[in-house]
Design an enzyme around this catalytic site. Structure first.
Site, PDB file in Angstrom:
ATOM      1  N   HIS A 197      14.903  47.775  20.552  1.00  0.00           N
ATOM      2  CA  HIS A 197      14.423  47.457  21.645  1.00  0.00           C
ATOM      3  C   HIS A 197      13.408  48.462  21.927  1.00  0.00           C
ATOM      4  O   HIS A 197      13.048  48.689  23.151  1.00  0.00           O
ATOM      5  CB  HIS A 197      15.571  47.861  22.697  1.00  0.00           C
ATOM      6  CG  HIS A 197      16.774  47.080  22.461  1.00  0.00           C
ATOM      7  ND1 HIS A 197      17.207  45.770  22.584  1.00  0.00           N
ATOM      8  CD2 HIS A 197      17.929  47.495  21.591  1.00  0.00           C
ATOM      9  CE1 HIS A 197      18.356  45.477  22.376  1.00  0.00           C
ATOM     10  NE2 HIS A 197      18.809  46.431  21.615  1.00  0.00           N
ATOM     11  N   SER A 218       1.007  -1.070   0.024  1.00  0.00           N
ATOM     12  CA  SER A 218       0.026  -0.117  -0.007  1.00  0.00           C
ATOM     13  C   SER A 218       0.981   1.390   0.096  1.00  0.00           C
ATOM     14  O   SER A 218       0.514   2.234  -0.745  1.00  0.00           O
ATOM     15  CB  SER A 218      -0.828   0.197   1.172  1.00  0.00           C
ATOM     16  OG  SER A 218      -1.905  -1.143   1.182  1.00  0.00           O
ATOM     17  N   SER A 245     -16.345  47.559  15.864  1.00  0.00           N
ATOM     18  CA  SER A 245     -16.542  46.963  17.134  1.00  0.00           C
ATOM     19  C   SER A 245     -17.982  47.292  17.447  1.00  0.00           C
ATOM     20  O   SER A 245     -18.689  48.066  16.738  1.00  0.00           O
ATOM     21  CB  SER A 245     -15.955  47.968  18.096  1.00  0.00           C
ATOM     22  OG  SER A 245     -16.476  47.830  19.385  1.00  0.00           O
TER      23      SER A 245
END
Length: 473
Positions: A181, A133, A305
């Site tokens: 950062h 198979s 919203s």
């Protein structure tokens, strides 16, 4: 007595069936093209294709004594079993499998039923000859994945990268404050930052385009034992190789019962890496929207919203993030599990591979959402300019570097440039007037002073605009 509720209609029986998962339900429109390659029906069609081509291959090369090449008409009729594969075929295969309780055996019987009409009923024993198979399955999955990647996923991914590249070209000279950062840093251009993403994604696409789709057809444990036991005079390795390569795949000469799936792991890792880079892009764009660098173009009639009518939410990028994470969860699992098989065979790969379509579906859906999100963006040049103008301290880098260079060249009085700029700028805002006053008091040579006095946060971008050429050439 309480009234007895009427029994519910089982949703699984509704036509069209109600999908359990969102890819076949809510998001069907975006993922439908994958169905032709990675669905269960597509797998069975590919199995049928492999079995039919194996029969034609064996007869065309007279591999077995007593066989001869089929006529062109007979070959065409065999191939029509594949090209005519439809909903009726799916139903019939399912009925056969209810009896065989084996999907590949069902395909073998499905083909066998059709040989009499072609006039080759005597070749029924040649269907699935020498195959386990997994010989059929590994080739079928390879064909399905190859088709999905080359015809659906890659075109969608290329279209997305092309769109980002066009945006990079259009905004190559739009100055933008960088943030390292999360803090103000040396300015760049919006186009250059978009080009970085386009360049990263393009590298992954090139890797994916070079994917080697492997396949094998060598029997129950990869030894050709049954092949040589039944037809010892055939060159079975050459028969196998020419067949696999004839399907458009690369031949794997050395396997256990299964093709080792290493190529799948490599491909899924590359697609997952593309997804991760795209995820990074989504979070950056989302962040730029949140600080106003991009304005979102409202969709007529859309609601941002349920309670705050002013909102236009960056939902396309959020949706993409979620779908990229789900896609990668599956791709990572597939890549790590498919390379492992107990001894010569276990069936964990069989269950795992049924989720390949889901993994690619979530990636395609994410790509679609990013494209739609980008189509609704406008650059807020005024916001970008205002942000730059309130961060003159970023010129501190340029000033101290000029001081260093002039000191090396022999100019006096330019000691401790870094420390002097640190005292001026660190932790405090410096406006244009204060920065120019500082520069004028350094005693720099006239040409160096003039260069610095001409600098602004908006033009301190180095060659950022020219760097975009690396992705637009």
């Amino acid at each position: 007595m309480a009234e007895t509720a009427a029994p519910r209609v089982p949703l699984a029986s509704v036509t069209p069936a109600i999908a359990l998962g969102p890819l076949d339900g809510r998001y069907r429109g975006a993922t439908a093209p994958l169905v032709d390659y990675l669905s269960e029906a597509a797998l069975n069609r590919d199995r049928t294709h492999v079995e039919v081509e194996w029969l034609i291959h064996l007869t065309s090369n007279a591999v077995l004594p007593g066989t001869s090449p089929l006529s062109d008409k007979q070959q065409a009729q065999l191939r029509e079993i594949v090209t005519g594969f439809n909903g009726t075929s799916i139903t019939e295969l399912a009925e056969i499998e209810q009896v065989t309780v084996h999907d590949v055996k069902a395909v073998e019987y499905y083909i066998g039923r059709r040989l009499a009409a072609i006039g080759i009923e005597d070749l029924t024993a040649l269907v699935h000859f020498g195959c386990t198979s997994e010989d059929v399955n590994n080739l079928s999955y390879a064909l399905g994945v190859k088709g999905a990647v080359e015809n659906v996923w890659l075109p969608a991914a290329h279209d997305l990268v092309d769109r980002i590249t066009v945006m990079a070209e259009e905004t190559r000279s739009v100055p933008m404050l960088s943030r390292t950062h999360g803090q103000p840093a040396t300015p760049t251009t919006l186009g250059k930052e978009l080009a970085v993403t386009a360049h990263r994604l393009t590298r992954q696409l090139r890797r994916i385009e070079k994917t080697e789709y492997l396949g094998k057809i060598n029997g129950a444990t990869g030894t050709y034992a049954a092949h040589y036991a039944s037809v010892p005079g055939a060159d079975w390795q050459q028969v196998a190789r020419s067949f696999v390569e004839g399907l458009g795949l690369a031949w794997n000469p050395l396997t256990t019962q299964i093709e080792s799936h290493d190529w799948q792991a490599e491909l899924y890792a590359d697609v997952a890496r593309f997804n991760r880079i795209l995820h990074n892009f989504c979070t950056d764009v989302w962040s730029y929207i949140s600080i106003g660098y991009f304005k979102q173009i409202p969709v007529a009639g859309a609601t941002g919203s349920s309670t705050m009518p002013h909102k236009v939410n960056p939902i396309r990028f959020e949706n993409a993030e979620a779908n990229l994470e789900i896609s990668n969860g599956l791709l990572d699992t597939l890549a790590s599990t498919l390379v492992t098989s107990r001894w010569q065979r276990d069936l964990t790969d069989s269950s795992s591979q049924r989720n390949i379509g889901v993994a690619f579906g979530h990636s395609v859906l994410a790509i679609s959402n990013v494209v739609k999100g980008l189509e609704r963006l406008d650059v807020a040049d005024d916001v970008l300019a205002a942000d730059l103008d309130t961060n003159w301290e970023v010129l501190g880098e340029a000033i101290q570097m000029v001081m260093r260079a002039e000191a090396i060249a022999g100019a006096p009085g330019l000691e401790n440039p870094y420390e002097r700029l640190k005292d001026l700028t660190r932790g405090q805002r410096v406006d244009a007037e204060r920065m120019r006053e500082f520069v004028s008091g350094l005693g720099l040579p006239a040409d160096a002073e003039a260069r610095l006095l001409a600098l602004t946060p908006g033009n301190y971008i180095g060659i950022a605009d020219a760097l975009v050429d690396h992705v637009t050439k």
